[in-house]
Design an enzyme around this catalytic site. Structure first.
Site, PDB file in Angstrom:
ATOM      1  N   ASN A 418       0.838  -1.192   0.000  1.00 42.05           N
ATOM      2  CA  ASN A 418       0.000   0.000   0.000  1.00 42.05           C
ATOM      3  C   ASN A 418       0.876   1.246   0.000  1.00 42.05           C
ATOM      4  O   ASN A 418       1.602   1.501   0.958  1.00 42.05           O
ATOM      5  CB  ASN A 418      -0.904   0.028   1.237  1.00 42.05           C
ATOM      6  CG  ASN A 418      -1.777   1.273   1.280  1.00 42.05           C
ATOM      7  OD1 ASN A 418      -2.812   1.346   0.617  1.00 42.05           O
ATOM      8  ND2 ASN A 418      -1.371   2.277   2.051  1.00 42.05           N
ATOM      9  N   GLU A 419       0.826   1.988  -1.106  1.00 39.07           N
ATOM     10  CA  GLU A 419       1.515   3.269  -1.226  1.00 39.07           C
ATOM     11  C   GLU A 419       2.998   3.186  -0.853  1.00 39.07           C
ATOM     12  O   GLU A 419       3.482   3.880   0.043  1.00 39.07           O
ATOM     13  CB  GLU A 419       0.821   4.335  -0.383  1.00 39.07           C
ATOM     14  CG  GLU A 419      -0.592   4.628  -0.865  1.00 39.07           C
ATOM     15  CD  GLU A 419      -1.255   5.732  -0.068  1.00 39.07           C
ATOM     16  OE1 GLU A 419      -0.654   6.234   0.887  1.00 39.07           O
ATOM     17  OE2 GLU A 419      -2.395   6.093  -0.409  1.00 39.07           O
ATOM     18  N   ASN A 470      -5.688   4.633  -4.387  1.00 36.41           N
ATOM     19  CA  ASN A 470      -6.258   5.460  -3.331  1.00 36.41           C
ATOM     20  C   ASN A 470      -6.363   6.891  -3.839  1.00 36.41           C
ATOM     21  O   ASN A 470      -5.354   7.487  -4.220  1.00 36.41           O
ATOM     22  CB  ASN A 470      -5.375   5.434  -2.079  1.00 36.41           C
ATOM     23  CG  ASN A 470      -5.213   4.042  -1.505  1.00 36.41           C
ATOM     24  OD1 ASN A 470      -5.996   3.153  -1.782  1.00 36.41           O
ATOM     25  ND2 ASN A 470      -4.193   3.854  -0.682  1.00 36.41           N
ATOM     26  N   TYR A 476      -6.816  15.566  -0.292  1.00 37.69           N
ATOM     27  CA  TYR A 476      -5.370  15.677  -0.469  1.00 37.69           C
ATOM     28  C   TYR A 476      -5.000  16.282  -1.821  1.00 37.69           C
ATOM     29  O   TYR A 476      -3.853  16.665  -2.021  1.00 37.69           O
ATOM     30  CB  TYR A 476      -4.702  14.308  -0.357  1.00 37.69           C
ATOM     31  CG  TYR A 476      -4.752  13.684   1.016  1.00 37.69           C
ATOM     32  CD1 TYR A 476      -4.201  14.316   2.119  1.00 37.69           C
ATOM     33  CD2 TYR A 476      -5.354  12.452   1.206  1.00 37.69           C
ATOM     34  CE1 TYR A 476      -4.247  13.730   3.372  1.00 37.69           C
ATOM     35  CE2 TYR A 476      -5.401  11.857   2.455  1.00 37.69           C
ATOM     36  CZ  TYR A 476      -4.848  12.503   3.530  1.00 37.69           C
ATOM     37  OH  TYR A 476      -4.900  11.927   4.767  1.00 37.69           O
ATOM     38  N   TRP A 556     -12.631   5.059   3.038  1.00 33.01           N
ATOM     39  CA  TRP A 556     -11.676   5.113   4.149  1.00 33.01           C
ATOM     40  C   TRP A 556     -12.233   6.057   5.192  1.00 33.01           C
ATOM     41  O   TRP A 556     -12.341   7.236   4.943  1.00 33.01           O
ATOM     42  CB  TRP A 556     -10.320   5.599   3.633  1.00 33.01           C
ATOM     43  CG  TRP A 556      -9.220   5.442   4.633  1.00 33.01           C
ATOM     44  CD1 TRP A 556      -8.713   6.395   5.479  1.00 33.01           C
ATOM     45  CD2 TRP A 556      -8.481   4.249   4.901  1.00 33.01           C
ATOM     46  NE1 TRP A 556      -7.717   5.879   6.250  1.00 33.01           N
ATOM     47  CE2 TRP A 556      -7.549   4.560   5.927  1.00 33.01           C
ATOM     48  CE3 TRP A 556      -8.519   2.948   4.404  1.00 33.01           C
ATOM     49  CZ2 TRP A 556      -6.661   3.605   6.437  1.00 33.01           C
ATOM     50  CZ3 TRP A 556      -7.632   2.022   4.914  1.00 33.01           C
ATOM     51  CH2 TRP A 556      -6.715   2.358   5.919  1.00 33.01           C
ATOM     52  N   LYS A 577     -11.173  10.087   9.408  1.00 36.69           N
ATOM     53  CA  LYS A 577     -11.909   9.793   8.180  1.00 36.69           C
ATOM     54  C   LYS A 577     -13.004   8.757   8.390  1.00 36.69           C
ATOM     55  O   LYS A 577     -13.700   8.382   7.441  1.00 36.69           O
ATOM     56  CB  LYS A 577     -10.963   9.318   7.087  1.00 36.69           C
ATOM     57  CG  LYS A 577     -10.014  10.392   6.575  1.00 36.69           C
ATOM     58  CD  LYS A 577      -9.216   9.916   5.387  1.00 36.69           C
ATOM     59  CE  LYS A 577      -8.227  10.971   4.940  1.00 36.69           C
ATOM     60  NZ  LYS A 577      -7.169  11.205   5.941  1.00 36.69           N
TER      61      LYS A 577
END
Length: 704
Positions: A418-419, A470, A476, A556, A577
């Protein structure tokens, strides 16, 4: 002295079963532990074993970070701590094999039995088993010490506490497992030792193979019988096969049995989560010496790019949420009742699929998903950052997760990363090796990796079956409405890719409310209004729902959770969130948006019930209703001018003029002879202005 006596009595009661014939005994080992937290002036075991007043009694599950990690940013203890327990093991233990199975220790563990190292484990989220047979003293008191250390390390994933906190401690249950000298293996990555695969699944028939790994700790071959039996959910035997084996003592050995089930009942998600039961028994001299029971849900998962997700040949809606395991005031040291409460919330909102992020979660949780019909994503904590030293541990944690979770029918995909970005070449190569490992261990399940940049050609992409992205448009990066052109561009350029929107949303501090909302919010500021989160989810879900190119989406997050290095939105160590607050007490407006869109339960909900201090006299009223068009009354007068919003459950009344002072709103729907009502109050005392703070950013989001 009293506590020590109670411990001895309890253990003697547990071990009394050993005098009886039968299979393995699995006993809770969570009581009567002592705990000492570091830092320590010396790490010599002889030093920390000494009794002093710093040893405190604790009950497992336990974490030492339940408070400090959650209340102040970047101010918590991460390092070594010790757990100690004195246990009397009776003479009856002779001839048996004795293991400790830890469901989760954060994050690196060492286990000592009577002063000797019995086993180690690196990784805070997978289970591990330690055999201590040769180190025990039958008929005497034995000392067990566990060292746990949650300090960040470059060779153990996750390598930092940035995206979430790695709580220290023995935070999941511990089990004492006692078996015969010959057993279904306990130490194969702490798996059940039984692996069930299924092929050619349809309503006509299903082919099932049961592989059982056996272990012989004697010095001679032992004649045994391995019996595998499949039972229906109601307990009826539908298939059984036995085979005679001369079990040699040269290592673990695997034996397979194949069955064909005619006209099976299929596991059909939430509609019918039907579970068969596979019982694997090991017999010697016609006596059961070991037994393992595993679930069997017969299902076929299929993803067709651009079209959707199919369960047993039927297109299945993937209404997705995510879940971090920690609770306010408890950290990760949860009981089954806490997992049940979270699953009840997930079921209530109408979710059909869950991404359990960003790490392997409780096996109990996965088992409950089997029974509830939730389709789930399990992943390892390869997140955020590359160190160049983590590859071996990442592969080992993936192997552990797959073997421990192999038989859960609810799991459809293994999450690989993930990322994780630079150096891109390293990340891509490691992800590819994880994919290859997953396909070797479990070739019938999908793999997925997740990127936060949102463009398919990124160099770390396309090393797994599914590409997850994502995207936090309006939070963001960019603006709320930019999600649709993003999806349409990917649809046009990459129609053959299996794409999932694996995170989206916005923070919401319930103390922050406003009617003045732009299309983007500078998340670095202190103002995180709930109304902006609601606006984000209203529009973005409508786009997701209209684009089958997005195979599945995962908002999320279901619950607020701990982000221990950060203070944002006026709250330290918190990611807000969630659709539900960290303490699980308040469901935000966006929760009811999804429940109205997803759930079959009746929903009638007036939004902005916490935005009581109104800034505009002329405003709008929003209602979520999946039971028909609502009638809305303001101070007893019925409102007109209703229009549909983004989906069929979205009703907006405007313009609406408030009176000075308290205003009462009531929504009413009559359906099938039953009346549903919802009421809220707003207060208007004059116009109030707020400057909308917006920004744009084309980079990847920060991942929090």
């Amino acid at each position: 002295m009293k506590k020590r006596t109670n411990c001895l009595i309890a253990l003697l009661a547990c071990f009394s079963v050993l005098a009886q014939a039968g299979g393995r005994e699995t006993t809770s080992f969570n009581d009567n532990w002592l705990f000492k937290k570091g830092p320590f002036p010396t790490e010599l075991l002889s030093a920390v074993r000494q009794w002093d007043a710093s040893w405190k009694p604790v009950q497992l599950p336990h974490t030492w970070n339940a408070t400090d990690m959650q209340v102040k940013a970047d101010d918590f203890y991460a390092g070594p701590a010790y757990y100690k327990k004195h246990c009397f093991f009776p003479e009856a233990i002779k001839g048996k094999r004795v293991f400790l199975r830890f469901e989760g220790v954060g994050a690196v563990a060492e286990v000592y039995v009577n002063g000797t190292l019995a086993g180690t484990h690196k990784g805070g989220y997978s289970a591990f088993a330690v055999e201590m047979t040769s180190l025990l003293k039958p008929g005497a008191e034995n000392e067990i010490i566990v060292k746990a250390d949650n300090a960040s390390r470059p060779d153990v994933i996750p390598v930092n506490h940035v995206l979430f906190g790695v709580y220290g401690g023995i935070y999941r249950p511990v089990w004492l497992v006692v078996t015969d000298a010959c057993n279904i293996t306990v130490t194969d990555c702490a798996s059940p030792g039984v692996y069930i695969t299924q092929k050619n699944v349809s309503k006509k028939q299903a082919d099932v193979t049961v592989k059982v790994k056996l272990d012989n700790a004697t010095l001679q071959p032992v004649p045994v019988i391995l019996e595998n039996t499949i039972y229906t959910q109601e307990g009826k035997k539908v298939a059984s096969e036995s085979r005679r084996i001369d079990l040699t003592p040269q290592g673990t050995q695997a034996f397979e049995t194949s069955f064909t089930l005619k006209r099976p009942t299929l596991w059909q998600g939430r509609e019918n989560p039907y579970l068969y039961k596979v019982v694997s028994r090991l017999l010697r001299d016609n006596e059961i010496i070991d037994e393992v029971v595993q679930p069997l849900g017969l299902r076929k998962y299929e993803i067709i790019a651009g079209k959707g997700f199919y369960l047993n040949g039927v297109k299945y809606p993937m209404y997705g949420v995510t879940r971090h395991q920690d609770w306010w005031g408890l950290g990760s040291a949860l009981l089954n009742e806490h997992h049940d409460a979270d699953l009840a919330t997930i079921m209530d909102v109408g979710a059909t699929t869950v991404r359990f992020a960003h790490y392997q979660q409780s096996d109990y949780l996965y088992s409950r998903c089997d029974s509830l019909g939730l389709i789930i994503w399990a992943e390892i904590p390869f997140v955020n950052r590359v160190t160049g030293q983590k590859a071996e541990n990442a592969r080992n944690q993936l192997r552990e997760m797959i073997r421990q979770s192999f038989n859960h029918p609810s799991i459809y995909v293994w999450g690989l990363h993930n990322e994780v970005y630079q150096p891109h070449e390293y990340t891509a190569a490691l992800t590819q090796s994880l994919h290859d490992l997953a396909k070797t261990e479990a070739p019938d399940r999908y793999t997925v990796s997740v990127n936060g940049y949102g463009h398919m050609e990124h160099p770390v992409n396309l090393n797994a079956d599914i590409q997850g992205m994502n995207r936090y448009f309006g939070w963001y990066e960019k603006k709320i409405h930019d999600i649709e052109p993003w999806v349409e561009e990917l649809e046009k350029k990459y129609p053959h890719q299996m794409l999932m929107l694996t995170e989206y949303g916005a923070d919401a501090n319930l103390r922050h409310q406003t009617e003045y909302l732009g299309e983007s919010l500078n998340w670095g500021k202190e103002f995180y209004p709930e109304t902006f989160q609601t606006k984000t989810h209203e529009y973005q879900w409508s786009v997701i729902a209209s684009h089958p190119y997005i195979i599945a989406s995962y908002l999320w997050n279901t619950f607020d959770f701990c982000a221990p290095l950060w203070t944002r939105g006026g709250v330290p160590a918190r990611n807000m969130k969630g659709l539900v607050t960290f303490d699980r007490k308040i469901k935000k407006d966006s929760y009811f948006w999804y429940k109205a869109n997803w759930s079959k339960e009746p929903v009638l909900y007036l939004t902005q019930r916490r935005n009581t201090d109104r800034e505009k006299q002329v405003t709008s009223v929003t209602v979520y209703s999946n039971i028909g068009t609502p009638r809305v009354f303001l101070n007893g007068e019925e409102l007109q001018n209703v229009r549909k919003g983004y989906t069929d459950v979205h009703y907006i009344f405007d313009p609406v003029t408030l009176a000075n002072g308290v205003n009462t709103l009531k929504a009413v729907v009559v359906k099938d002879g039953e009346t549903y009502e919802d009421r809220i109050e707003w207060n208007y005392t004059g116009e109030k202005k707020r400057e909308v703070d917006t920004f744009e950013n084309k980079g990847a989001h920060a991942g929090f």
